[in-house]
Design an enzyme around this catalytic site. Structure first.
Site, PDB file in Angstrom:
ATOM      1  N   HIS A   1      -1.652  -7.000   5.486  1.00  0.00           N
ATOM      2  CA  HIS A   1      -2.822  -7.092   6.357  1.00  0.00           C
ATOM      3  C   HIS A   1      -2.477  -7.800   7.660  1.00  0.00           C
ATOM      4  O   HIS A   1      -3.304  -8.513   8.228  1.00  0.00           O
ATOM      5  CB  HIS A   1      -3.982  -7.779   5.652  1.00  0.00           C
ATOM      6  CG  HIS A   1      -4.587  -6.941   4.567  1.00  0.00           C
ATOM      7  ND1 HIS A   1      -5.561  -7.402   3.725  1.00  0.00           N
ATOM      8  CD2 HIS A   1      -4.347  -5.660   4.174  1.00  0.00           C
ATOM      9  CE1 HIS A   1      -5.901  -6.446   2.866  1.00  0.00           C
ATOM     10  NE2 HIS A   1      -5.170  -5.375   3.135  1.00  0.00           N
TER      11      HIS A   1
ATOM     12  N   ASN B   1       0.834  -1.207   0.000  1.00  0.00           N
ATOM     13  CA  ASN B   1       0.000   0.000   0.000  1.00  0.00           C
ATOM     14  C   ASN B   1       0.866   1.253   0.000  1.00  0.00           C
ATOM     15  O   ASN B   1       0.563   2.238  -0.691  1.00  0.00           O
ATOM     16  CB  ASN B   1      -0.909   0.013   1.229  1.00  0.00           C
ATOM     17  CG  ASN B   1      -2.053  -0.976   1.120  1.00  0.00           C
ATOM     18  OD1 ASN B   1      -2.432  -1.378   0.036  1.00  0.00           O
ATOM     19  ND2 ASN B   1      -2.599  -1.366   2.256  1.00  0.00           N
TER      20      ASN B   1
ATOM     21  N   TYR C   1      -0.303  -8.950  -2.939  1.00  0.00           N
ATOM     22  CA  TYR C   1       0.263  -7.672  -2.516  1.00  0.00           C
ATOM     23  C   TYR C   1       1.764  -7.630  -2.796  1.00  0.00           C
ATOM     24  O   TYR C   1       2.307  -6.570  -3.115  1.00  0.00           O
ATOM     25  CB  TYR C   1      -0.010  -7.421  -1.032  1.00  0.00           C
ATOM     26  CG  TYR C   1      -1.390  -6.918  -0.740  1.00  0.00           C
ATOM     27  CD1 TYR C   1      -1.637  -5.568  -0.538  1.00  0.00           C
ATOM     28  CD2 TYR C   1      -2.471  -7.790  -0.675  1.00  0.00           C
ATOM     29  CE1 TYR C   1      -2.912  -5.102  -0.266  1.00  0.00           C
ATOM     30  CE2 TYR C   1      -3.750  -7.339  -0.404  1.00  0.00           C
ATOM     31  CZ  TYR C   1      -3.966  -5.989  -0.204  1.00  0.00           C
ATOM     32  OH  TYR C   1      -5.234  -5.534   0.050  1.00  0.00           O
TER      33      TYR C   1
END
Length: 821
Positions: free
Chosen positions: A279, A229, A288
């Site tokens: 996560h 992210n 990811y």
């Protein structure tokens, strides 16, 4: 077909590590803007610098070094033009939508449970505009430079700005759509259309980006601003700086990458053992992690040679991850499912029943392309090595040829074709060896001709992740799922509609209850975790032991499961299998997807079994089984084997709210041990022989001296294979198994070499030992090498090794080498 990267719904804004050591988050962001943060001081920038960056990003987006009239590019570009033409024809700006099937206006974003859908359709609208912009900018699309298309693009960008994506709107739904998905597509379009957009338009669009992605989005390394992210956010900030000629934004993006590089010991990021977690609790190398390597490879390439080049010395740790973290999970072009989280449920999207089915191969190809791009900024030795790896992976992917992958961008396709056509590059073969990833409870084992991967769960790592309606039946993927592939066979085992059609309570290798579970049972975003610590293993010279203290998801099931990984086999033991739910408990020896046609004859103890569907049989006293084209299975001492053939029908919609509702059917051959209802202390033992012939399977079953099961109880599980010089024991409690004695829980592997030495691997899977003593009843003359954790060693007629505090080892194997007496 596009699968949006949907993420957490809650943007966590709690304080965390600031980018400039010792500075508050806001100060750190300001420091990055002025060149006083973690990166080099901001140099003076010229218009030429920004123009060069736009050119570089354009090339990264569109690709270079290919002929638009040559295949496979000619057809790919024509398809891009056709897709853009359909989007152009169906675009109909209206209040609340740009396309009739993508309404983004949420009637009540404060209370509407469907807010995620509206924000995703906003992102979808921008992604569609980017597709049209690519068709405008790419040669050979039939719409290259088309002014009607350019006008429509300006109309669409203006419409979205005026209606929803502007500095006056409060976001709703999924934070990711507003901060990453939509602005990335918007900024890509701005680069591709830069000469077609007036300055005032760009100013408006950038104001919207600044509103939704302020500098504070990277002000602390926490919440949704970590790992992949964080890299995505940095990409947004960097492109915002490129499009808006803002040197401070680019410097901020560069410096905000700094927290991504160091190894972590918990939560999101890359671990020293090669694990990649996102996560907090989810192994995510293939999803990811793919975003991470794609984003960093692009940013490194974008900024290389510019005043904002990424020069942080810790970036080398990420370069090391190519072979340390990614390569172990790439096999002949595919990316193993056990590290792809909820992405395994993204098959065919709703509304696109004829679309390409996303699978492990299509997840692997873009990672390989990213490795090639990353190599352009690495050392010459790394670049050459990675090109050899990539060529080998691509050449061996017979199931899903990489140059036919419709999901690849033209730029990725060009990089992959370049390495395939380069006669100076020698393909690197698949390695033989074993890797354990205690940071994410995963194991990978490779031998010539096959590879296997083991997925486990603990209080550190979730059983499975679901969220945003995805992967709602992945309940048991962390309950000891043992996946395996052959080099020239069974490469499509999990690729061909496996996940929507397989019985989710009968995943290969797992021990599970037949208890009915609810979709999303246990909670979303990795919340479902067992309260156990003993999960892990040890390794010696590529031979290994792994173990999982299993507690069933939402059931009373308890079990001790061990796997011992050898040259041509995996030995699987289970003990202490107990439950009190009034449900049957099964251990799934294997569950093979035989495709739409079925077939694959099954033989049990020289007796051919029926090939009809449906069919089932209970076969008492079975000593071995063989499934043609797949594997052999040996049952030491015999077992009551249950076998069944079934045609199973399912739809991607069943496991993913965004999936196609169109049903598909696949045929399965399942081998299992039924422990009965509410078993008390049940067990099992079997040996998996990937790729073995029926003759070799029968021969192995007849060789009763090849494998010795030393003990298989609720306290200890261990085996020895004298011909290999291997002994492996998982001590759930202290005790003795054959020649090995441990005074506390541990995993131990021993390999006696032919040169008179032996390797001893010891680990503390519980990460709780402050001291451990291991005794090997074998004459040992000397200790040749020792880990730092070994505090004392006594040799002679036996060997005693005394370890100190193992809590900080992260479950990693402590390795000693001795000379035998």
């Amino acid at each position: 077909m596009t699968h949006p990267w949907t993420r957490r719904s809650l943007l966590i804004t709690a304080g965390g590590v600031s980018l400039a050591a010792g500075l508050p988050a806001a100060t750190a962001a300001a420091a990055a803007r002025t060149g006083t943060g973690t990166g080099p001081a901001r140099p003076a920038a010229s218009a030429a610098d920004f123009a060069a960056l736009r050119t570089t990003w354009r090339e990264l987006t569109l690709g270079t070094g290919f002929s638009p009239t040559a295949q496979p590019f000619k057809d790919r570009l024509a398809t891009l033009g056709a897709d853009a033409g359909r989007l152009l024809a169906s675009m109909a700006p209206a209040d609340g939508s740009l396309w009739p099937d993508a309404v983004y206006a949420d009637p009540d974003p404060n209370t509407d449970p469907e807010s995620f859908g509206y924000s995703e359709r906003l992102q979808t609208s921008y992604v569609r505009l980017r597709t049209m912009a690519q068709a405008y900018a790419q040669p050979g699309t039939g719409l290259t430079g088309d002014q009607a298309l350019a006008t429509a693009l300006r109309t669409g960008l203006d419409h979205l700005y005026e209606q929803v994506y502007n500095e006056r709107t409060t976001r709703y739904g999924n934070w990711y759509n507003w901060q990453i998905g939509a602005p990335q597509a918007l900024l890509d379009s701005c680069v591709l259309l830069y000469d077609q957009l007036a300055a005032d338009r760009i100013t408006r669009y950038l104001a919207a980006v600044d509103h939704f992605v302020p500098d504070s989005a990277v002000g602390s390394y926490t919440g949704t601003s970590t790992g992949a992210n964080r890299v995505d956010l940095c990409r947004v900030l960097a492109l915002r700086g490129v499009v808006g000629a803002d040197a401070g934004k680019i410097a901020l993006a560069r410096d905000a990458l700094t927290p991504v590089f160091p190894y972590v010991t918990s939560g999101d990021g890359i671990y020293a053992d090669g694990s990649i977690v996102q996560h907090t609790y989810v192994p995510y190398t293939g999803s990811y992690g793919a975003v991470l390597i794609d984003g960093l490879s692009r940013l490194f390439a974008l900024l290389s040679g510019s005043p904002w080049a990424v020069v942080d010395p810790k970036r080398q740790q990420f370069l090391d991850s190519v072979e340390h973290s990614y390569a172990p999970f790439l096999f002949n072009g595919l990316m193993m499912d056990g590290v792809s989280g909820r992405a395994i449920s993204r098959g065919v999207a709703a509304g696109d029943p004829a679309g390409t089915e996303a699978n492990d191969h299509l997840r692997g190809h873009p990672v390989i392309a990213s490795i090639l791009l990353l190599g352009e900024g690495a050392s010459a030795a790394e670049r050459d090595r990675w090109r050899g790896l990539a060529k080998g992976w691509c050449q061996r992917d017979y199931y899903s040829p990489v140059l036919s992958d419709p999901s690849l961008s033209v730029g990725a396709l060009a990089r992959l074709k370049n390495v395939l056509d380069d006669t100076s590059v020698t393909p690197v073969p698949e390695p033989s060896g074993h890797r354990q990833f205690p940071g994410m409870d995963r194991v990978v084992h490779r031998r010539p001709g096959w590879a296997a991967a083991l997925s486990m769960a603990s209080r550190r790592i979730t059983y499975y992740e679901n969220g945003n309606g995805e992967n709602v039946r992945g309940w048991h993927t962390g309950s000891g799922m043992l996946s395996w592939w052959g080099d020239t066979f069974a490469n499509g085992q999990y690729s061909d509609s496996f996940w929507p059609t397989v019985d989710p309570t009968r995943l290969p290798g797992t021990t599970a209850s037949r208890k009915k579970l609810a979709d999303g049972q246990g909670g979303a975003w990795g919340a479902a975790r067992p309260d156990v610590s003993w999960v892990g293993g040890s390794e010696a010279d590529g031979y290994a032991a792994a173990g999982q203290y299993l507690k069933g998801l939402a059931s009373t099931l308890l079990a001790k499961k061990s796997w011992f990984f050898l040259d041509d086999a995996v030995v699987c033991l289970g003990a202490g299998i107990t439950a009190k739910d009034g449900q049957s408990i099964e251990t799934i020896v294997d569950n093979r997807n035989l495709g739409a046609a079925g077939g694959a004859p099954l033989t049990v103890d020289d007796r051919p079994q029926p090939t009809a569907y449906p069919w089932s049989a209970t076969l008492p006293g079975a000593r071995w089984a063989h499934l043609a084209g797949h594997a052999g299975y040996v049952f030491p001492g015999g077992t009551t084997l249950k076998a069944l053939r079934e045609a199973r029908t399912g739809a991607w919609r069943d496991i993913n709210a965004g999936g196609s509702p169109t049903p598909v059917e696949r045929r399965y051959l399942t081998l299992l041990t039924d422990h009965g209802t509410d078993p008390a202390g049940a067990g099992y033992a079997y040996v998996l022989l990937p790729g073995a012939s029926a003759a070799r399977t029968a021969q192995r079953a007849a060789d009763e001296g090849w494998l010795r099961i030393l003990v298989n109880t609720d306290d200890i599980q261990g085996v020895s294979v004298p011909s290999l010089g291997f002994t492996g024991v998982n001590f759930w409690f202290g005790g003795t198994a054959g020649p090995l004695t441990a005074d506390a829980p541990a995993s131990v592997t021993v390999h006696e070499r032919s040169d008179g030495t032996a390797v001893i691997g010891v680990s503390d899977p519980m990460r709780a030992r402050t001291a451990l003593t291991l005794t090997w009843a074998r004459p040992v003359a000397a200790v040749l090498s020792r880990p730092a954790t070994l505090t004392a060693a006594t040799t002679g007629s036996s060997l005693t090794l005394t370890f100190g505090d193992l809590r900080g080892t992260g479950g990693v194997t402590q390795r000693a080498v001795v000379r035998l007496g």
